[in-house]
Design an enzyme around this catalytic site. Structure first.
Site, short mmCIF file in Angstrom:
data_model
loop_
_atom_site.label_atom_id
_atom_site.label_comp_id
_atom_site.label_asym_id
_atom_site.label_seq_id
_atom_site.Cartn_x
_atom_site.Cartn_y
_atom_site.Cartn_z
N GLU A 160 -4.26 -0.39 -3.62
CA GLU A 160 -3.92 1.02 -3.46
C GLU A 160 -2.41 1.19 -3.43
OE1 GLU A 160 -7.33 3.25 -1.20
OE2 GLU A 160 -6.40 1.86 0.20
N CYS A 213 -9.68 10.44 3.03
CA CYS A 213 -8.32 10.65 3.53
C CYS A 213 -7.60 11.77 2.78
CB CYS A 213 -7.51 9.36 3.43
SG CYS A 213 -7.59 8.59 1.81
N HIS A 268 0.85 -1.19 0.00
CA HIS A 268 0.00 0.00 0.00
C HIS A 268 0.89 1.24 0.00
CE1 HIS A 268 -2.75 2.92 1.96
NE2 HIS A 268 -3.74 2.18 1.48
#
Ligand code: ZN
Length: 642
Positions: A318, A402, A266
């Site tokens: 991601e 986020c 990630h």
């Protein structure tokens, strides 16, 4: 000449020590005008503030549990933390009693919610209290603590109000009891790194080494055997193999951090981990960490980074995939990941100025990160593709919000990324109209930077000080800046003889009235990708200074892939675009496929072409006018040949 010692420690200037104007000043104005308040509004609308209000019933599960075993609702504290941090920085620029009162109210709620032992987490106090510390791998528990700590540090520095800082010190003191190598302590760490770098910030503001030691513990333990995540799953009666991402690489916990050589998993997690590692390397003069980071830096920037400083091409994790896999239209390249790369690069400068890091910091900041916020400060990109068929636009909010507060807090605090000081030196990492105040050896100094950068490469520095002092001013000379010139008090300085690690280092007795003129040529340049990047074969990207440029349909009509960059780049003309707040556009000769193709899908003759010009605009400013297609990597014809 090279007398650089690695045990030098450069620390960023505090945000209030730098006044910002120019491009970043404009971005900060937008944050003060709208973004800071928008962030709080959206947190309220999402139910995040009610969730910490103990006078109301617990929120329950508002966002359903996902296949990975948790919900983004578990990170609500992090969104509040980052929003508080953004508001804090915005208050330096412009007082806003209404906004400050709203944050004070949120802090009061956190104070009331905090457990007697110091524990603080909206989800595990109000929704699943029985699940506290049972799944560090997936549940972002320490990650949330980290963002609240960062918010607390920023808010204390901005307002002088200690309440949230004291709350987070109590929580961190409790963490010191829970985590460690002693009897009955958890020898664990968070699946989503963040608390490490936050604890360093807490240690720096409180002067308490115990918080540094806890950060170092989390970093040292990560990926060691017997593996904490495996033991934790067994204790929690879960299968240790059956989890969403199937590999500890996802959270960079597959091996001890000093053994890691490849950037995996990630992307945001990786950047936050390396940022924390770099901080600990600086604070403990830990060469073993620095060595590991240098290897990881090369791995990322020579094999896995978009030209925009975007990273993490895949949505599925991601994060990172294979080397040289950099698809343009489907690029994930999360805003947070480029923000994280700026964090990491900046912390690599803790051990001394080096353009190897600062050039990339600038590239990621201006492009992959700054694209995340619209010019009016109201809308946000989560993904930052390098090509769009016309359907990719900024949104007002996201189920996992986020990115908005992440890009906002970065831009609102950009002054501390521009300048860093050691005991006898100030390093200027980034250029832009600004004024920095700092202290070297007891002498108060003001360094004013007058420039239109990144639109114009002429940069003037004026020194003001009440007494003459000997120190060094180090100025980054970007690797792309061929032909840069430097003068001190109008006298030319031979750049090659003073440049160390890409920084012109001018050490002398500085007095008021001394000035430096740095001139960085900003000619457009075409970049080509390593042939191993299959998606960019036969294509070129245009850059000018730190900015990546793109073509948009609003300037060039549809079918941007009909454009072929040809001719002499020196023939490019620049124009200021009022609609893009004075951004410099580049008009350049191109060839273009004629649209007179007919109805056939395929035929044996290629399209005819005609000559024309295309308008390129800065990539971070795309999708701020008429929505439509966008393209960074355009087809490359004969360049500079005519
Ligand atoms: Zn994000």
């Amino acid at each position: 000449m090279n007398t650089m010692k690695r045990d030098r420690q450069f620390r960023p200037l505090p945000v209030p020590s730098v006044d910002i104007q120019g491009l970043f000043g404009d971005r900060q104005e937008a944050i003060c005008d709208t973004t800071a308040e928008t962030l709080l509004d959206r947190c309220v609308e999402a139910g995040m503030v009610d969730a910490i209000d103990v006078s109301k019933p617990g929120p329950g599960i508002v966002i359903p549990i996902q296949p990975w075993g948790g919900t983004t609702q578990m990170f609500w504290d992090s969104d509040l933390g980052k929003s508080i941090e953004t508001v804090a920085y915005s208050l330096y620029r412009r007082a806003n009693p209404k906004l400050e009162a709203r944050v004070d109210e949120i802090i009061d709620m956190y104070e009331k919610m905090q457990d007697a032992d110091g524990y603080l987490n909206a989800w595990f106090q109000r929704v699943q209290p029985e699940r506290r510390w049972t799944n560090l791998r997936d549940h972002h528990e320490l990650y949330c603590a980290g963002h609240l700590i960062e918010g607390a540090v920023a808010y204390f520095q901005a307002t002088g109000k200690r309440k949230l800082l004291d709350i987070m010190c109590r929580y961190s003191d409790y963490l010191i009891k829970v985590f460690g190598r002693g009897e009955g302590q958890l020898r664990g760490y968070c699946g989503h790194e963040e608390v490490e770098l936050a604890l360093v910030r807490l240690a720096r503001v409180t002067g308490q080494k115990k918080y540094l030691d806890l950060a170092k513990f989390f970093i040292d333990e990560r990926g060691t055997e017997p593996h904490f995540f495996t033991g934790e799953a067994i204790r929690d009666h879960r299968s240790a193999e059956d989890f969403h991402q199937k590999t500890y690489e996802y959270g960079q916990a597959h091996e001890p951090v000093r053994d890691q050589k490849k950037v995996v998993g990630h992307a945001v997690r990786a950047m936050y981990l390396y940022s924390g590692m770099a901080d600990i390397a600086t604070e403990y003069n830990d060469d073993s960490l620095t060595q590991a980071l240098e290897t990881l830096w090369d791995d990322l920037t020579t094999k896995q980074m978009y030209v925009t400083g975007g990273i993490g091409p895949a949505a599925s994790n991601e994060g990172f995939t294979d080397y040289y896999d950099l698809p343009n239209e489907s690029a994930y390249a999360e805003t947070c990941a480029s923000v994280g790369l700026v964090f990491w690069a900046n912390r690599m400068l803790g051990r001394g100025p080096n353009r190897r890091y600062a050039d990339i910091m600038e590239q990621a900041l201006y492009n992959g990160a700054m694209s995340g916020l619209s010019l009016d400060g109201k809308t946000f990109f989560y993904e930052n593709p390098l090509e769009s068929g016309g359907k990719h636009h900024r949104w007002v909010w996201h189920h996992c919000p986020c990115c908005p507060p992440n890009i906002a807090r970065l831009l609102a605090s950009i002054g501390s990324y521009m300048y860093a000081v050691s005991e006898d030196e100030i390093a200027v990492h980034l250029y832009g109209e600004s004024k920095a105040r700092f202290d070297i050896g007891g002498t108060a100094i003001e360094l004013q930077q007058k420039t239109d950068y990144p639109w114009n490469g002429a940069i003037r520095f004026d020194v003001q000080t009440d007494k003459t002092g000997r120190f060094a001013i180090s100025l980054r000379i970007p690797e792309w800046a061929d032909g840069s010139t430097l003068k001190v008090n109008r006298k030319a300085v031979d750049l090659a003889s003073v440049t160390i690690d890409g920084y012109a280092r001018i050490e002398r007795d500085w007095a008021s009235g001394d000035h430096i003129d740095l001139d960085i040529p900003l000619s457009p340049r075409a970049l080509f990708a390593n042939p191993l990047v299959r998606q960019d074969a036969g294509r070129a990207a245009l850059m000018r200074g730190p900015l990546v440029y793109c073509v948009e349909a609003t300037d060039n009509g549809k079918q941007l892939n009909a454009i072929e960059l040809t001719g002499n780049l020196a023939a490019a003309k620049t124009t200021e675009i009022a609609e893009l707040r004075g951004a410099v556009a580049i008009d350049i000769p191109v060839k273009r496929d004629e649209p007179d193709w007919g109805t056939a899908l395929y035929r044996t003759t290629p399209p005819s072409t005609k000559k024309g010009t295309a308008r390129f605009v800065p990539y971070p400013f795309w999708d701020n006018r008429e929505p439509g297609e966008m393209l960074v990597w355009v087809r490359a014809g004969e360049l500079n040949g005519e």
